[in-house]
Design a protein around this motif. Structure first.
Motif, PDB file in Angstrom:
ATOM      1  N   GLY A  86       0.770  -1.230   0.000  1.00 53.32           N
ATOM      2  CA  GLY A  86       0.000   0.000   0.000  1.00 53.32           C
ATOM      3  C   GLY A  86       0.799   1.276   0.000  1.00 53.32           C
ATOM      4  N   TRP A  87       2.126   1.176  -0.016  1.00 54.90           N
ATOM      5  CA  TRP A  87       2.967   2.362  -0.049  1.00 54.90           C
ATOM      6  C   TRP A  87       3.052   2.923  -1.469  1.00 54.90           C
ATOM      7  CZ3 TRP A  87       5.419   4.364   4.334  1.00 54.90           C
ATOM      8  CH2 TRP A  87       5.365   3.565   5.471  1.00 54.90           C
ATOM      9  N   THR A  88       3.193   4.233  -1.571  1.00 52.57           N
ATOM     10  CA  THR A  88       3.558   4.883  -2.831  1.00 52.57           C
ATOM     11  C   THR A  88       5.061   5.095  -2.785  1.00 52.57           C
ATOM     12  OG1 THR A  88       1.426   6.009  -2.980  1.00 52.57           O
ATOM     13  CG2 THR A  88       3.239   6.898  -4.292  1.00 52.57           C
ATOM     14  N   VAL A  89       5.787   4.476  -3.702  1.00 48.48           N
ATOM     15  CA  VAL A  89       7.240   4.338  -3.567  1.00 48.48           C
ATOM     16  C   VAL A  89       7.988   5.120  -4.639  1.00 48.48           C
ATOM     17  CG1 VAL A  89       9.141   2.698  -3.350  1.00 48.48           C
ATOM     18  CG2 VAL A  89       6.821   2.005  -2.697  1.00 48.48           C
ATOM     19  N   THR A  90       9.003   5.852  -4.200  1.00 45.47           N
ATOM     20  CA  THR A  90      10.011   6.397  -5.101  1.00 45.47           C
ATOM     21  C   THR A  90      11.265   5.559  -4.927  1.00 45.47           C
ATOM     22  OG1 THR A  90       9.151   8.658  -4.998  1.00 45.47           O
ATOM     23  CG2 THR A  90      11.439   8.394  -5.701  1.00 45.47           C
ATOM     24  N   GLY A  91      11.661   4.850  -5.962  1.00 49.65           N
ATOM     25  CA  GLY A  91      12.878   4.054  -5.924  1.00 49.65           C
ATOM     26  C   GLY A  91      13.974   4.768  -6.687  1.00 49.65           C
ATOM     27  N   SER A  92      15.160   4.809  -6.119  1.00 49.82           N
ATOM     28  CA  SER A  92      16.247   5.540  -6.763  1.00 49.82           C
ATOM     29  C   SER A  92      17.529   4.724  -6.730  1.00 49.82           C
ATOM     30  CB  SER A  92      16.469   6.887  -6.058  1.00 49.82           C
ATOM     31  OG  SER A  92      17.384   7.686  -6.773  1.00 49.82           O
ATOM     32  N   ASP A  93      18.273   4.792  -7.824  1.00 46.09           N
ATOM     33  CA  ASP A  93      19.524   4.051  -7.938  1.00 46.09           C
ATOM     34  C   ASP A  93      20.420   4.760  -8.946  1.00 46.09           C
ATOM     35  OD1 ASP A  93      20.287   0.997  -6.990  1.00 46.09           O
ATOM     36  OD2 ASP A  93      21.388   1.629  -8.763  1.00 46.09           O
ATOM     37  N   VAL A  94      21.714   4.469  -8.879  1.00 44.22           N
ATOM     38  CA  VAL A  94      22.658   5.077  -9.808  1.00 44.22           C
ATOM     39  C   VAL A  94      22.663   4.367 -11.166  1.00 44.22           C
ATOM     40  CG1 VAL A  94      24.656   3.662  -9.153  1.00 44.22           C
ATOM     41  CG2 VAL A  94      25.026   6.018  -9.959  1.00 44.22           C
ATOM     42  N   SER A  95      22.152   3.131 -11.206  1.00 47.87           N
ATOM     43  CA  SER A  95      22.243   2.304 -12.405  1.00 47.87           C
ATOM     44  C   SER A  95      20.961   2.329 -13.223  1.00 47.87           C
ATOM     45  CB  SER A  95      22.568   0.855 -12.021  1.00 47.87           C
ATOM     46  OG  SER A  95      22.442  -0.006 -13.133  1.00 47.87           O
ATOM     47  N   GLU A  96      21.067   2.744 -14.468  1.00 48.19           N
ATOM     48  CA  GLU A  96      19.920   2.694 -15.375  1.00 48.19           C
ATOM     49  C   GLU A  96      19.512   1.250 -15.655  1.00 48.19           C
ATOM     50  OE1 GLU A  96      17.995   4.918 -16.396  1.00 48.19           O
ATOM     51  OE2 GLU A  96      19.012   6.854 -16.509  1.00 48.19           O
ATOM     52  N   VAL A  97      20.481   0.350 -15.692  1.00 45.48           N
ATOM     53  CA  VAL A  97      20.175  -1.061 -15.925  1.00 45.48           C
ATOM     54  C   VAL A  97      19.311  -1.594 -14.786  1.00 45.48           C
ATOM     55  CG1 VAL A  97      21.132  -3.377 -16.208  1.00 45.48           C
ATOM     56  CG2 VAL A  97      22.290  -1.410 -17.254  1.00 45.48           C
ATOM     57  N   ALA A  98      19.703  -1.288 -13.556  1.00 41.27           N
ATOM     58  CA  ALA A  98      18.932  -1.738 -12.402  1.00 41.27           C
ATOM     59  C   ALA A  98      17.530  -1.137 -12.418  1.00 41.27           C
ATOM     60  CB  ALA A  98      19.650  -1.357 -11.113  1.00 41.27           C
ATOM     61  N   LEU A  99      17.419   0.143 -12.736  1.00 38.93           N
ATOM     62  CA  LEU A  99      16.120   0.794 -12.755  1.00 38.93           C
ATOM     63  C   LEU A  99      15.204   0.192 -13.824  1.00 38.93           C
ATOM     64  CD1 LEU A  99      17.228   4.503 -12.230  1.00 38.93           C
ATOM     65  CD2 LEU A  99      16.070   3.021 -10.575  1.00 38.93           C
ATOM     66  N   GLY A 100      15.776  -0.189 -14.954  1.00 40.93           N
ATOM     67  CA  GLY A 100      14.984  -0.859 -15.972  1.00 40.93           C
ATOM     68  C   GLY A 100      14.418  -2.174 -15.468  1.00 40.93           C
ATOM     69  N   ARG A 101      15.223  -2.927 -14.736  1.00 41.90           N
ATOM     70  CA  ARG A 101      14.753  -4.195 -14.181  1.00 41.90           C
ATOM     71  C   ARG A 101      13.717  -3.958 -13.078  1.00 41.90           C
ATOM     72  NH1 ARG A 101      20.447  -7.628 -13.831  1.00 41.90           N
ATOM     73  NH2 ARG A 101      20.946  -7.445 -16.057  1.00 41.90           N
ATOM     74  N   ALA A 102      13.916  -2.886 -12.287  1.00 44.35           N
ATOM     75  CA  ALA A 102      12.942  -2.559 -11.252  1.00 44.35           C
ATOM     76  C   ALA A 102      11.590  -2.214 -11.869  1.00 44.35           C
ATOM     77  CB  ALA A 102      13.452  -1.401 -10.399  1.00 44.35           C
ATOM     78  N   ALA A 103      11.606  -1.491 -12.989  1.00 44.97           N
ATOM     79  CA  ALA A 103      10.362  -1.144 -13.681  1.00 44.97           C
ATOM     80  C   ALA A 103       9.661  -2.403 -14.172  1.00 44.97           C
ATOM     81  CB  ALA A 103      10.652  -0.200 -14.841  1.00 44.97           C
ATOM     82  N   GLU A 104      10.422  -3.343 -14.722  1.00 41.36           N
ATOM     83  CA  GLU A 104       9.849  -4.603 -15.181  1.00 41.36           C
ATOM     84  C   GLU A 104       9.250  -5.396 -14.017  1.00 41.36           C
ATOM     85  OE1 GLU A 104      12.953  -6.667 -17.174  1.00 41.36           O
ATOM     86  OE2 GLU A 104      13.052  -5.264 -18.877  1.00 41.36           O
ATOM     87  N   HIS A 105       9.966  -5.426 -12.890  1.00 42.46           N
ATOM     88  CA  HIS A 105       9.483  -6.149 -11.714  1.00 42.46           C
ATOM     89  C   HIS A 105       8.176  -5.540 -11.221  1.00 42.46           C
ATOM     90  CE1 HIS A 105      10.637  -8.024  -7.543  1.00 42.46           C
ATOM     91  NE2 HIS A 105       9.447  -8.382  -7.947  1.00 42.46           N
TER      92      HIS A 105
END
Length: 224
Positions: free
Chosen positions: A74-93
């Motif tokens: 139920g949280w509204t989450v801002t996820g942040s990381d230095v890696s664009e590759v990681a962020l792409g995988r986080a978006a897919e997840h």
């Protein structure tokens, strides 16, 4: 740039000369389809389960396991990381989990920039990085991003794994839980200290035998 529960147990090599943090972490993520377990951090689950969901900031979100778990809760989450590759995988997840509308992902090198806004929860789980990385300053920025009544959770390693006889990166420091708390430089009377804890986690060695690693946790609530 997280150190979540992972699929590899040997320490990663340090970045070479002239390699930026973003380049280093992008390359590390490209080593395999997934470098972390895909499960949320156990301490995060334990310490956040009883909180009322609101806005959350996941620092060093990696492939998104913690962010997705928070969004499912139920949280509204801002996820942040230095890696664009990681962020792409986080978006897919997040998309696969059906919570993409609750997860916003932003790229930041925390040594240079920090997500804007105030949050009911700021989580920094295993926010370690090799080379020059101002972890203490970043964690102070994390504390500043906590809204009144909100919670800051810092989980980190307190030493090398039991099977590492000679540290591969001598310059890496692992502060105690008390040192983490002190270096946050929290304003007196403005925070409630909820947890300052060190514990030993069982973790498989590279050869599959059981090993251990010391970790620590700091959890504080902002009063005003």
């Amino acid at each position: 740039m997280p150190e979540h529960e992972h699929t590899r147990t040997s320490p990663a090599p340090a970045p070479g000369p002239g390699v930026s943090r973003a380049e280093y972490w992008d390359e590390r993520y490209r080593e395999s389809d997934r470098i972390w377990s895909g499960r949320p951090n156990e301490i995060l689950v334990r310490e956040v389960a009883g909180l009322t969901p609101g806005s959350a900031l996941d620092l060093g979100c990696g492939e998104g396991a913690d962010a997705v778990w928070l969004a499912r809760g139920g949280w509204t989450v801002t996820g942040s990381d230095v890696s664009e590759v990681a962020l792409g995988r986080a978006a897919e997840h997040a998309a696969e989990a059906g919570v993409a509308e609750r997860v916003v992902l932003r790229r930041h090198d925390f040594a240079e920039s920090f997500p804007e806004g105030e949050f009911d929860l700021v989580s920094a789980c295993f926010l370690h990085s090799y080379g020059e990385f101002p972890r203490e300053a970043v964690l102070r920025s994390a504390a500043a991003a906590v809204a009144p009544g909100g919670t800051l959770l810092v989980v980190g390693h307190a030493g090398w794994p039991s099977w590492v006889e000679e540290p591969p990166h001598p310059g890496v420091e692992f502060p105690t839980a008390e040192e983490v708390l002190a270096r946050l430089e929290l304003a007196e009377g403005a925070w409630e200290v909820l947890l300052v804890e060190e514990h030993v986690k069982v973790q498989d060695q590279p050869d599959g035998r059981p090993g251990t690693r010391p970790d620590n946790v700091v959890k504080v609530r902002r009063l005003r």
